[in-house]
Write a protein that holds these residues in place. Structure first.
Motif, mmCIF file in Angstrom:
data_model
loop_
_atom_site.group_PDB
_atom_site.id
_atom_site.type_symbol
_atom_site.label_atom_id
_atom_site.label_comp_id
_atom_site.label_asym_id
_atom_site.label_seq_id
_atom_site.Cartn_x
_atom_site.Cartn_y
_atom_site.Cartn_z
ATOM 1 N N ALA A 171 0.820 -1.215 0.000
ATOM 2 C CA ALA A 171 0.000 0.000 0.000
ATOM 3 C C ALA A 171 0.849 1.258 0.000
ATOM 4 C CB ALA A 171 -0.921 0.003 1.220
ATOM 5 N N ALA A 172 2.180 1.114 0.095
ATOM 6 C CA ALA A 172 3.112 2.250 0.115
ATOM 7 C C ALA A 172 2.885 3.152 1.312
ATOM 8 C CB ALA A 172 3.036 3.053 -1.190
ATOM 9 N N HIS A 173 2.603 2.522 2.464
ATOM 10 C CA HIS A 173 2.501 3.266 3.714
ATOM 11 C C HIS A 173 3.772 3.136 4.550
ATOM 12 C CE1 HIS A 173 -2.144 3.889 4.238
ATOM 13 N NE2 HIS A 173 -1.638 4.522 3.195
ATOM 14 N N LEU A 174 4.349 1.936 4.592
ATOM 15 C CA LEU A 174 5.573 1.717 5.350
ATOM 16 C C LEU A 174 6.593 1.001 4.476
ATOM 17 C CD1 LEU A 174 4.280 0.580 8.885
ATOM 18 C CD2 LEU A 174 4.994 2.862 8.154
ATOM 19 N N GLU A 175 7.877 1.124 4.861
ATOM 20 C CA GLU A 175 8.940 0.545 4.044
ATOM 21 C C GLU A 175 10.142 0.226 4.924
ATOM 22 O OE1 GLU A 175 10.394 -1.297 1.394
ATOM 23 O OE2 GLU A 175 8.593 -0.293 0.661
ATOM 24 N N VAL A 201 -5.864 0.728 -3.160
ATOM 25 C CA VAL A 201 -4.900 0.886 -4.254
ATOM 26 C C VAL A 201 -5.193 -0.102 -5.378
ATOM 27 C CG1 VAL A 201 -2.458 0.780 -4.890
ATOM 28 C CG2 VAL A 201 -3.125 1.742 -2.678
ATOM 29 N N ARG A 202 -5.467 -1.347 -5.021
ATOM 30 C CA ARG A 202 -5.712 -2.375 -6.046
ATOM 31 C C ARG A 202 -7.021 -2.136 -6.787
ATOM 32 N NH1 ARG A 202 -5.587 -7.843 -2.923
ATOM 33 N NH2 ARG A 202 -6.194 -6.524 -1.162
ATOM 34 N N TYR A 215 0.438 2.936 -7.795
ATOM 35 C CA TYR A 215 0.013 1.814 -8.626
ATOM 36 C C TYR A 215 0.933 1.585 -9.824
ATOM 37 C CZ TYR A 215 -3.268 -1.498 -10.712
ATOM 38 O OH TYR A 215 -3.859 -2.637 -11.209
ATOM 39 N N LEU A 216 1.639 2.615 -10.251
ATOM 40 C CA LEU A 216 2.482 2.521 -11.442
ATOM 41 C C LEU A 216 3.530 1.414 -11.320
ATOM 42 C CD1 LEU A 216 3.152 6.314 -12.103
ATOM 43 C CD2 LEU A 216 2.035 4.754 -13.705
ATOM 44 N N ASP A 217 3.837 0.786 -12.465
ATOM 45 C CA ASP A 217 4.919 -0.201 -12.500
ATOM 46 C C ASP A 217 6.237 0.475 -12.125
ATOM 47 O OD1 ASP A 217 2.908 -1.723 -13.518
ATOM 48 O OD2 ASP A 217 3.780 -1.959 -15.521
ATOM 49 N N ARG A 218 7.047 -0.219 -11.335
ATOM 50 C CA ARG A 218 8.361 0.305 -10.930
ATOM 51 C C ARG A 218 9.426 -0.203 -11.892
ATOM 52 N NH1 ARG A 218 4.941 3.092 -7.916
ATOM 53 N NH2 ARG A 218 5.871 3.941 -6.045
ATOM 54 N N ASP A 219 9.310 0.129 -13.157
ATOM 55 C CA ASP A 219 10.240 -0.374 -14.166
ATOM 56 C C ASP A 219 11.133 0.772 -14.615
ATOM 57 O OD1 ASP A 219 11.574 -1.791 -16.044
ATOM 58 O OD2 ASP A 219 9.865 -2.190 -17.336
ATOM 59 N N MET A 220 12.249 0.935 -13.962
ATOM 60 C CA MET A 220 13.164 2.034 -14.272
ATOM 61 C C MET A 220 14.604 1.550 -14.144
ATOM 62 S SD MET A 220 13.657 5.645 -12.278
ATOM 63 C CE MET A 220 12.303 6.432 -13.125
ATOM 64 N N LEU A 277 2.769 -3.868 -9.270
ATOM 65 C CA LEU A 277 2.258 -3.919 -7.909
ATOM 66 C C LEU A 277 1.637 -5.281 -7.630
ATOM 67 C CD1 LEU A 277 1.476 -2.193 -5.300
ATOM 68 C CD2 LEU A 277 -0.794 -2.105 -6.343
ATOM 69 N N PRO A 278 2.034 -5.970 -6.565
ATOM 70 C CA PRO A 278 1.395 -7.250 -6.225
ATOM 71 C C PRO A 278 -0.102 -7.079 -6.013
ATOM 72 C CG PRO A 278 3.438 -7.003 -5.009
ATOM 73 C CD PRO A 278 3.177 -5.678 -5.674
#
Length: 582
Positions: free
Chosen positions: A72-76, A503-504, A513-518, A549-550
């Protein structure tokens, strides 16, 4: 018959008590851990409430934080010395997944899939055979609501799961029910509980010390059950808008939570084991050494900080709450570097100082979060591992969770559903013409933001008015909805199942939500010390989902090995669950 049930109740509660508390002296004074001398249906409910609304450490750790909250991109994680780097969770782990699955579905302790379902099944069977006992209808209503909450949680994590055959000891390889069928059945059960079993103003005095949430107030349980229906209706609303609209029309005929006094909140106790559950356990079990420094924030004086097992705020939620402009090019190679995708840019969210502590507890330091899934960075043209970088890898240079959530003496309690969620869900439903109920979408939005600030004791100021002004000024429905989705996502902080589901389902916030392809291109120091020029490495972890995103937790391989009924869709984290597959 009643004598037999009393014996079963005693055995089940003993299981729950021995798992929940290590301090035997608390058993006779703490309603969170009822004693065997007070065994009753009330104590069965107390044990079940603890399990459902105040998850055990490993269930919370491995299922909720390591997966739902990170996704959910809340914690890391990812700072120096942290056990969890950018690849953790995103790459399938049998240990973590199996531990989560087993905590919900294990038959090792009993024949009904874990203590919670065991307790509730026995209680429901008891009242089916003794329907004339006092408060039988209300007990059944509360039990079925807790049961529905737990099944919803499991299904939202995994998708299709064993449901009709769940926990039957005579069926070692149960069939998997479709998520849509599970939702339909849970809705039917909750609808009946709302309209019949819980449709009462009675206060059950015998539940006062055992009802860990509402102290025997049946009307509040009705409101929660109806709010749970609201949550489910919005979940299904993209895949089944007509069905959602019909359910919503039914929901608004009955009471919903009306203030923060109706929140589904369960108090933490002071027992050592209880404190180790939830977020406290991540920090306190392996505390970080501040090297003689002391940080202070909001009345807390910190002499220890995040250790290797702890998590810190993710970049996305920090930047959205700061009102920063965000660009797709930050996470995606083909993303735009010119079009801001934060619909609430320019608005500073006052809850940020109640959700988080700025670096070193210094108000002059700007809040900072760790980029989700990130592994590498460019440092003066050199590709460098983030967690080994002297600045970006130092946990002291980031914001931390607010001390009230994880530090000694913290006042935070788990809240599984609050009034803000209800208001913001109604705002979305109204904006999408799924329902019309009492207020406009803008009014529900304002009410929800006010409620959330009140719950977190954040100074409201002009915040709600500023967000509503942006909402009203939006020229298209897409932007209006993006504002609602972002605010629903932010307001779901510390309710990870809800945040990840938003998010899903909504594919929003877009930045999350964007793909992390960089790819990063630069010099790179190899293991042997040699330097490779123009090295190309992925900035973010590819994981098991190819930078996507899973969409679910997969069914563990240990379950697949013994149950041929596992659906193919459940075997990959990238496959969308039913309500997100539209």
């Amino acid at each position: 018959m009643k004598k037999i049930y009393k014996i079963i109740f005693a055995g089940l509660i003993l299981i729950g008590v021995t798992n929940a508390c290590s301090d035997f002296d608390e058993l006779n004074t703490n309603p969170n851990s009822p004693s065997t001398e007070k065994v009753s249906p009330a104590s069965v409910l107390a044990s079940s409430m603890r399990k459902a609304f105040h998850e055990d450490r490993f269930e919370f750790w491995r299922g909720v934080v390591l997966h739902a909250e990170r996704f959910a991109a809340h914690l890391e994680g990812g700072y120096s010395g942290c056990w969890w780097n950018g690849n953790s969770s995103y790459t399938y782990s049998e240990d973590w997944t199996a531990a989560t699955w087993s905590s919900y579905n294990s038959n090792s302790n009993n024949g009904y899939g874990g203590p919670l379902f065991a307790n509730l099944k026995i209680l429901l069977d008891y009242y089916a055979n003794n329907p004339d006992e006092i408060y039988a209808s209300e007990y059944v209503g509360i039990a079925n609501t807790i049961r529905a909450f737990q099944f919803l949680k499991i299904s939202d994590l995994f998708g299709d799961i064993p449901y009709t055959e769940h926990g039957n000891i005579e069926i070692p390889s149960p069939a998997y029910d479709s998520q849509q069928d599970i939702y339909n059945d849970l809705e039917a059960i909750l609808k009946k509980m709302v309209e019949e079993n819980l449709n009462s103003d009675v206060n059950i005095s015998s539940l006062d010390k055992f009802d860990l949430v509402y102290s025997g107030n049946v009307r509040k349980w009705q409101k929660f059950a109806n709010a749970l229906r609201l949550r489910m209706a919005l979940r299904r609303s993209m895949a089944d808008p007509n069905g959602a609209s019909q359910i919503l029309a039914s929901i608004v005929q009955y009471p919903l939570p009306e203030s923060n006094a109706d929140n589904l909140r369960i108090a933490r106790t002071k027992s050592t084991v209880d404190l180790q559950n939830q977020y406290y356990g991540f920090f306190k079990t392996w505390p970080g050494n501040l090297g003689g420094e002391t940080y202070s924030w909001d009345g807390y004086n910190l002499t220890w900080g995040p250790g290797p097992g702890a998590f810190i705020p993710a970049y996305a939620i920090i930047e959205y709450m700061k009102g920063s402009e965000l660009y797709a090019s930050e996470v995606n190679a083909s993303g735009s570097a010119d079009v801001n995708i934060n619909p609430i840019a320019g608005i500073y969210d006052p809850r940020i100082d109640k959700y988080f502590m700025p670096p070193k507890g210094d108000a002059s330091n700007e809040h900072k979060g760790m980029p989700a899934r990130a592994i590498y960075m460019l440092d003066n043209g050199t590709i460098t591992s983030i967690n080994s970088h002297p600045v970006e890898g130092n946990v002291k240079n980031y914001s931390w969770m607010h001390p009230s959530i994880w530090y000694d003496g913290g006042t935070w309690d788990p809240v599984s559903l609050d009034y803000a969620e209800v208001c913001l869900a109604l705002a979305e439903a109204t904006e999408r013409d799924l329902i019309s109920y009492e207020k406009t979408a803008a009014e529900w939005l304002s009410e929800g933001l006010q409620a959330s600030c009140e719950r977190w004791d954040a100074e409201l100021g002009s915040f709600a008015d500023d967000v509503v002004a942006k909402y009203n000024a939006a020229s298209d429905e897409e932007t209006k909805l993006e504002i609602l989705y972002v605010e629903r996502w932010i307001s779901a902080y510390t309710v990870p199942h809800q945040a990840w589901s938003i998010v899903r389902r909504a594919q929003s916030p877009e930045f999350c939500y964007l793909d992390r392809d960089m790819k990063l291109v630069g010099n790179y120091v190899e293991a042997d010390g040699s330097v490779t020029s123009n090295k190309v490495l992925a900035r973010y972890a590819e994981g098991s989902t190819n930078f996507v995103l899973p969409q679910r937790m997969r069914i563990p391989e240990s379950e697949q090995a013994v149950n041929s009924n596992v659906p193919e869709a459940n075997k990959a984290m990238s496959n969308k669950v039913w309500w997100a597959n539209y």
